[in-house]
Motif scaffolding. Structure first.
Motif, PDB file in Angstrom:
ATOM      1  N   GLN A  91       1.389  -0.952  -0.557  1.00 27.79           N
ATOM      2  CA  GLN A  91      -0.099  -0.097   0.268  1.00 27.79           C
ATOM      3  C   GLN A  91       0.704   1.188  -0.057  1.00 27.79           C
ATOM      4  O   GLN A  91       0.277   1.884  -0.811  1.00 27.79           O
ATOM      5  CB  GLN A  91      -0.953   0.025   1.553  1.00 27.79           C
ATOM      6  CG  GLN A  91      -1.783  -0.905   1.117  1.00 27.79           C
ATOM      7  CD  GLN A  91      -0.999  -2.209   2.465  1.00 27.79           C
ATOM      8  OE1 GLN A  91      -0.348  -2.756   2.335  1.00 27.79           O
ATOM      9  NE2 GLN A  91      -2.438  -3.374   2.632  1.00 27.79           N
ATOM     10  N   LYS A 323     -11.792  11.814  -6.573  1.00 28.80           N
ATOM     11  CA  LYS A 323     -10.508  11.416  -5.832  1.00 28.80           C
ATOM     12  C   LYS A 323      -9.165  11.825  -6.099  1.00 28.80           C
ATOM     13  O   LYS A 323      -8.776  12.023  -7.917  1.00 28.80           O
ATOM     14  CB  LYS A 323     -10.934   9.879  -5.953  1.00 28.80           C
ATOM     15  CG  LYS A 323     -11.492   8.933  -5.689  1.00 28.80           C
ATOM     16  CD  LYS A 323     -11.605   7.811  -5.783  1.00 28.80           C
ATOM     17  CE  LYS A 323     -12.110   7.083  -6.901  1.00 28.80           C
ATOM     18  NZ  LYS A 323     -12.013   5.422  -6.849  1.00 28.80           N
ATOM     19  N   GLU A 547      -6.816   7.523   4.511  1.00 26.42           N
ATOM     20  CA  GLU A 547      -7.910   6.468   4.662  1.00 26.42           C
ATOM     21  C   GLU A 547      -8.792   6.413   3.777  1.00 26.42           C
ATOM     22  O   GLU A 547      -9.211   5.667   3.514  1.00 26.42           O
ATOM     23  CB  GLU A 547      -8.934   7.883   6.097  1.00 26.42           C
ATOM     24  CG  GLU A 547     -10.647   6.548   6.218  1.00 26.42           C
ATOM     25  CD  GLU A 547     -11.127   7.703   7.364  1.00 26.42           C
ATOM     26  OE1 GLU A 547     -12.432   6.913   7.559  1.00 26.42           O
ATOM     27  OE2 GLU A 547     -10.792   8.274   7.680  1.00 26.42           O
ATOM     28  N   ARG A 548      -9.265   7.539   3.749  1.00 23.79           N
ATOM     29  CA  ARG A 548     -10.104   7.261   1.545  1.00 23.79           C
ATOM     30  C   ARG A 548      -9.124   6.215   0.673  1.00 23.79           C
ATOM     31  O   ARG A 548      -9.843   5.302  -0.303  1.00 23.79           O
ATOM     32  CB  ARG A 548     -10.728   7.944   1.038  1.00 23.79           C
ATOM     33  CG  ARG A 548     -11.225   7.724   0.120  1.00 23.79           C
ATOM     34  CD  ARG A 548     -12.200   9.663  -0.943  1.00 23.79           C
ATOM     35  NE  ARG A 548     -13.041   9.207  -1.934  1.00 23.79           N
ATOM     36  CZ  ARG A 548     -13.223   9.925  -2.303  1.00 23.79           C
ATOM     37  NH1 ARG A 548     -13.110  11.166  -2.705  1.00 23.79           N
ATOM     38  NH2 ARG A 548     -14.328   9.782  -3.773  1.00 23.79           N
ATOM     39  N   TYR A 549      -8.531   6.059   0.553  1.00 22.03           N
ATOM     40  CA  TYR A 549      -7.335   5.495  -0.026  1.00 22.03           C
ATOM     41  C   TYR A 549      -7.099   4.118   0.117  1.00 22.03           C
ATOM     42  O   TYR A 549      -7.631   3.234  -0.922  1.00 22.03           O
ATOM     43  CB  TYR A 549      -5.862   6.278  -0.193  1.00 22.03           C
ATOM     44  CG  TYR A 549      -4.685   4.763  -1.118  1.00 22.03           C
ATOM     45  CD1 TYR A 549      -4.458   4.144  -1.929  1.00 22.03           C
ATOM     46  CD2 TYR A 549      -3.638   4.391  -0.336  1.00 22.03           C
ATOM     47  CE1 TYR A 549      -3.416   3.975  -2.886  1.00 22.03           C
ATOM     48  CE2 TYR A 549      -2.754   3.603  -0.211  1.00 22.03           C
ATOM     49  CZ  TYR A 549      -2.530   3.601  -1.858  1.00 22.03           C
ATOM     50  OH  TYR A 549      -1.693   2.605  -2.275  1.00 22.03           O
ATOM     51  N   LEU A 550      -7.167   4.080   1.088  1.00 20.88           N
ATOM     52  CA  LEU A 550      -6.926   2.666   1.736  1.00 20.88           C
ATOM     53  C   LEU A 550      -8.243   1.987   2.048  1.00 20.88           C
ATOM     54  O   LEU A 550      -8.535   0.281   1.635  1.00 20.88           O
ATOM     55  CB  LEU A 550      -6.633   2.224   3.153  1.00 20.88           C
ATOM     56  CG  LEU A 550      -5.477   1.950   3.299  1.00 20.88           C
ATOM     57  CD1 LEU A 550      -4.624   2.834   5.274  1.00 20.88           C
ATOM     58  CD2 LEU A 550      -4.290   1.119   3.358  1.00 20.88           C
ATOM     59  N   GLU A 551      -9.420   2.670   1.970  1.00 25.72           N
ATOM     60  CA  GLU A 551     -10.886   2.599   1.990  1.00 25.72           C
ATOM     61  C   GLU A 551     -11.126   1.876   0.422  1.00 25.72           C
ATOM     62  O   GLU A 551     -12.008   1.020  -0.453  1.00 25.72           O
ATOM     63  CB  GLU A 551     -11.798   2.855   2.580  1.00 25.72           C
ATOM     64  CG  GLU A 551     -13.795   3.101   2.436  1.00 25.72           C
ATOM     65  CD  GLU A 551     -13.672   1.246   2.786  1.00 25.72           C
ATOM     66  OE1 GLU A 551     -14.466   1.062   2.535  1.00 25.72           O
ATOM     67  OE2 GLU A 551     -13.027   1.208   3.564  1.00 25.72           O
ATOM     68  N   GLU A 552     -10.684   2.681  -0.464  1.00 33.18           N
ATOM     69  CA  GLU A 552     -11.363   2.817  -1.917  1.00 33.18           C
ATOM     70  C   GLU A 552     -10.728   1.130  -2.830  1.00 33.18           C
ATOM     71  O   GLU A 552     -10.765   0.729  -3.573  1.00 33.18           O
ATOM     72  CB  GLU A 552     -10.908   3.754  -2.740  1.00 33.18           C
ATOM     73  CG  GLU A 552     -11.552   4.771  -2.645  1.00 33.18           C
ATOM     74  CD  GLU A 552     -12.808   4.424  -2.990  1.00 33.18           C
ATOM     75  OE1 GLU A 552     -13.400   4.198  -4.755  1.00 33.18           O
ATOM     76  OE2 GLU A 552     -13.648   6.301  -3.157  1.00 33.18           O
ATOM     77  N   TRP A 554      -7.716  -1.536  -1.387  1.00 28.87           N
ATOM     78  CA  TRP A 554      -7.138  -2.076  -0.147  1.00 28.87           C
ATOM     79  C   TRP A 554      -7.889  -2.895   0.916  1.00 28.87           C
ATOM     80  O   TRP A 554      -7.023  -3.781   1.337  1.00 28.87           O
ATOM     81  CB  TRP A 554      -5.854  -1.380   0.736  1.00 28.87           C
ATOM     82  CG  TRP A 554      -4.566  -0.738  -0.882  1.00 28.87           C
ATOM     83  CD1 TRP A 554      -4.837   0.467  -0.519  1.00 28.87           C
ATOM     84  CD2 TRP A 554      -3.497  -1.774  -1.318  1.00 28.87           C
ATOM     85  NE1 TRP A 554      -3.220   0.560  -1.562  1.00 28.87           N
ATOM     86  CE2 TRP A 554      -3.402  -0.989  -2.159  1.00 28.87           C
ATOM     87  CE3 TRP A 554      -3.083  -2.779  -1.502  1.00 28.87           C
ATOM     88  CZ2 TRP A 554      -2.098  -1.159  -3.117  1.00 28.87           C
ATOM     89  CZ3 TRP A 554      -2.500  -3.431  -2.318  1.00 28.87           C
ATOM     90  CH2 TRP A 554      -1.714  -2.830  -2.923  1.00 28.87           C
ATOM     91  N   SER A 555      -9.317  -2.488   0.803  1.00 25.61           N
ATOM     92  CA  SER A 555     -10.168  -2.792   1.855  1.00 25.61           C
ATOM     93  C   SER A 555     -11.340  -4.576   1.387  1.00 25.61           C
ATOM     94  O   SER A 555     -11.324  -4.625   2.445  1.00 25.61           O
ATOM     95  CB  SER A 555     -11.484  -2.166   2.520  1.00 25.61           C
ATOM     96  OG  SER A 555     -12.216  -1.512   1.216  1.00 25.61           O
ATOM     97  N   THR A 556     -10.746  -5.051   0.061  1.00 28.22           N
ATOM     98  CA  THR A 556     -11.733  -6.049   0.103  1.00 28.22           C
ATOM     99  C   THR A 556     -10.887  -7.449   0.118  1.00 28.22           C
ATOM    100  O   THR A 556     -11.290  -8.229   0.865  1.00 28.22           O
ATOM    101  CB  THR A 556     -11.829  -6.222  -1.347  1.00 28.22           C
ATOM    102  OG1 THR A 556     -12.586  -4.453  -1.991  1.00 28.22           O
ATOM    103  CG2 THR A 556     -13.097  -6.902  -1.715  1.00 28.22           C
TER     104      THR A 556
END
Length: 708
Positions: A91, A323, A547-552, A554-556
């Protein structure tokens, strides 16, 4: 599309259509690379550049991205200590730590500093919609980029400051982009077709103090005025202290002082004068000639850390604020250069044309990739069918262009234009766009390109056979603004099936996984396209924060980048995309991609273009609603409506037969030709449209509401 857990059919694209000849293969840049490193075939090439190397201390990814720098002659001022530091995970990988370079040095400075032949080579060839043609040499580009850098420093811009480019597509946008790189400023390209709100959102988020804009540009034969939109956006966003205005339409001929004097005197102006009048504020606005052309034409490009931000590119989300994608000097340098050199097989004499505005990723990608090698980029200002549908074919012929990239939607529209009219006003004998191609010599084309959305086989074949002459491979690529490059990209040495994306790009560890994150690539099942590792050009985060970067992204899945596309590799090793996973239409527990419904409709002789969306249904949960543009000579009727519904049902199964087939004259699209399905869905359901910043033709939304 069937449910992704079952095996879909690829029968429509199962035939190898393009088989490159041995002489062509041996001549390619990628074949030369393979010979240099003793790589025997394509499969070994991908394995060598993307996987762990047995018995080696570094991975194939590290080997490739390290070797690439020297192989492509990318110059660093200070050599990097190691190819990457991924101690914080994929990441937040730090690429080329300890190194220093500047994009501008590699794309313009070094070419202008060598022999006279290189200095005087054409860097950009530009054609306006009105037919004006300008050529800019590397010497001229270098001189003007230096002037831009000096103008920025005079206005207080320092390393890491943002600079907006809300510009018409003129050659000066290249000088502005490279001038920003030179000074260490972060360039913020903003699509020239954006309205006030969209431009304001990007200006406010990036907080740029300097904005480059223009009085306007030409589109379909009419002037589009940009300066007033820029002023309104600045009023809404704030931040901007200096606006530098390029004179594309001749507005500078009437000075601000003259306009103000006439206004104070209450004199009437003729319509032609008023047409070119633009708003002006002496406290902020300056003409390009005064602000830039008066500057010294010498400037030493700054030596910058590899991870120094170079560009802030915006990607519109389905909902919420766009974004801000953060790119670095080292990252976009190596990625763009790699892809243009290997995938698009750039040669010294080539003239490279990809249809894009500077505000979209493909604009900077084309410029950086081509100019790294001292190549020539062709730029076009206007509409693809003005004054006639053969504008692209005429320009390719006249300028002897060698690479041509365009979206599938644009090709579908050009392919199905009506018959050319003879001097008597009667249609000529042959059908459709083939006739518009007649009389134009397209033999200069070596490579075709496409991106943005899935193809339908018929349009792919037409592009390949009629534009490429059945010889030029279609380098169909997919990646995104987030990497300023491609996850999937065919190599020109590969055979091709219709619509394929070949396979993973060089140095890209790409996979297809099921909902649990398990690889199903070799099971030939449809799944999620992911990246298992980072690459140098992957956004270092989002401008708004981690925060939004990881959510968009890398979170799945754990330590995997989820790109959001449905992908599949067939039994012959060809990769295909089936649209956005979040666009999938789940009808009674079965899934189909909008592109497949649209493809079934487009196959009908009466249909020019189509869009499919999912809408709420009490029985099935989701139903399919479609909007169709008819070919000339076909009339709206209930019989045709039922015929089209039946055709989709026959090809995809009865559950996917559209609940409605509505007829329109236009579909909402981005400037790059993508259909904005979420706008169609929102209009149908009466919901809020959300972010419409990417739409080129807002009037199409009204047409949706009036659909029959």
């Amino acid at each position: 599309m069937t449910d992704h857990t079952s095996k879909p059919s690829l029968e429509d694209v199962d035939e190898i259509v393009h088989e490159p000849g041995e002489e062509f293969v041996e001549s390619t840049n990628v074949a030369e690379f393979m010979r240099e490193y003793g790589i025997d075939d394509y499969d070994e090439l991908i394995e060598r550049t993307t996987t762990e190397l047995e018995g080696e201390p570094e991975s194939g990814i590290e080997w490739f991205w390290d070797e690439l720098v020297e192989y492509l002659d990318i110059e660093f001022y200070e050599q990097y200590e190691t190819v990457r530091d991924n101690s914080e995970g994929p990441q937040f990988t730090d690429w080329y730590p300890g190194g220093e370079l500047n994009l501008a040095h590699n794309v313009v400075d070094r070419h202008a500093a060598v022999d006279e032949e290189r200095r005087n080579k054409v860097a950009t060839m530009w054609e306006g919609e009105d037919g004006d043609v300008r050529e800019v040499t590397y010497h001229e580009l270098h001189r003007q980029s230096n002037q831009v850098a000096n103008a920025l420093e005079e206005r207080g811009v320092e390393t890491g400051d943002t600079v907006g480019l809300y510009m018409p597509m003129v050659p000066e946008v290249v000088s502005i982009l490279y001038g920003c790189f030179k000074a260490g400023a972060i360039a913020v390209p903003i699509f020239s077709g954006f309205g006030v709100d969209a431009a304001a959102t990007r200006i406010a988020d990036s907080a740029c103090s300097v904005l480059f804009t223009g009085d306007g540009f030409y589109r379909r034969g009419s002037p589009i005025f940009l300066k007033s939109a820029a002023d309104d956006a600045i009023a809404e966003a704030g931040h901007v202290e200096h606006t530098i205005v390029f004179d594309r339409l001749g507005s500078e001929a009437r000075s601000a002082g003259e306009m103000r004097a006439e206004s104070e005197a209450g004199r009437e102006r003729s319509d032609s004068t008023a047409e070119h009048e633009i708003p002006w504020g002496d406290d902020r606005d300056e003409w390009w000639d005064d602000a830039v052309e008066t500057q010294a034409d010498e400037y030493e490009s700054k030596s910058l850390d590899s991870s120094q931000e170079s560009m802030l590119l915006y990607s519109s989300g389905t909902t919420g604020k766009p974004k801000g994608i953060v790119h670095t000097h080292a990252g976009v340098q190596v990625q763009c250069a790699k892809e243009v050199y290997f995938g698009m097989d750039l040669k010294p004499s080539d003239r490279f044309f990809w249809v894009s505005d500077i505000g979209w990723m493909m604009g900077p990608w084309t410029l950086i990739g081509t100019h790294t090698f001292g190549g020539t980029v062709f730029m076009y200002e206007g509409a693809p069918d003005h004054p006639q549908p053969d504008r692209f074919w005429e320009m390719i012929d006249r300028h002897k262009l060698t690479q041509f990239g365009i979206s599938p939607t644009a090709i579908r529209a050009l392919r199905k234009h009506g018959k050319r009219q003879t001097t008597s006003g009667e249609p000529s004998g042959s059908d459709g766009a083939d006739d518009w191609l007649s009389g134009h010599d397209l033999s200069s084309l070596r490579i075709l390109g496409s991106t943005g959305e899935p193809w339908d086989p018929e349009s792919w074949r037409w592009f390949y056979e009629n534009v490429g002459g059945g010889e030029a491979p279609i380098i169909n690529i997919s990646g995104g603004t987030e990497i300023c490059g491609c996850f999937l990209m065919p190599m020109p040495i590969q055979p091709l099936k219709p619509c394929t994306l070949g396979g993973p790009g060089l140095g890209m560890d790409i996979d297809i996984v099921d909902p649990d994150g398990e690889s199903i690539e070799d099971d030939h099942e449809r799944g999620f396209l992911v990246a298992r590792d980072s690459c140098p050009s992957m956004t270092k985060s989002l401008w708004s924060g981690d925060e939004r970067y990881l959510e968009e992204y890398w979170s799945t899945f754990e330590d995997m980048w989820n790109h959001g596309d449905w992908a599949q590799k067939d039994e012959d090793g060809f990769w295909f995309l089936h649209g956005r996973a979040d666009d999938a239409l789940n009808v009674a527990g079965r899934k189909v991609g909008p592109a497949e419904v649209e493809g079934a409709l487009i196959d009908h002789e009466a249909v020019n273009q189509a869009a499919a969306v999912g809408v709420p249904d009490d029985t099935t949960g989701t139903a399919v609603a479609t909007y169709v543009i008819l070919e000339d000579g076909h009339q709206v009727s209930d019989a045709l409506r039922e015929e089209l519904r039946a055709k989709v049902g026959e090809e995809l199964g009865k559950p996917f037969r559209p609940r409605e087939v509505l007829f329109v004259d236009d579909l909402p699209k981005t400037q790059s030709g993508k259909i904005i399905r979420r706008a169609i869905e929102a209009t149908y359901t009466g919901e809020e449209l959300g972010d419409m910043s990417s739409i080129e033709n807002p009037s199409a939304l009204e047409g949706l509401e009036d659909a029959r």
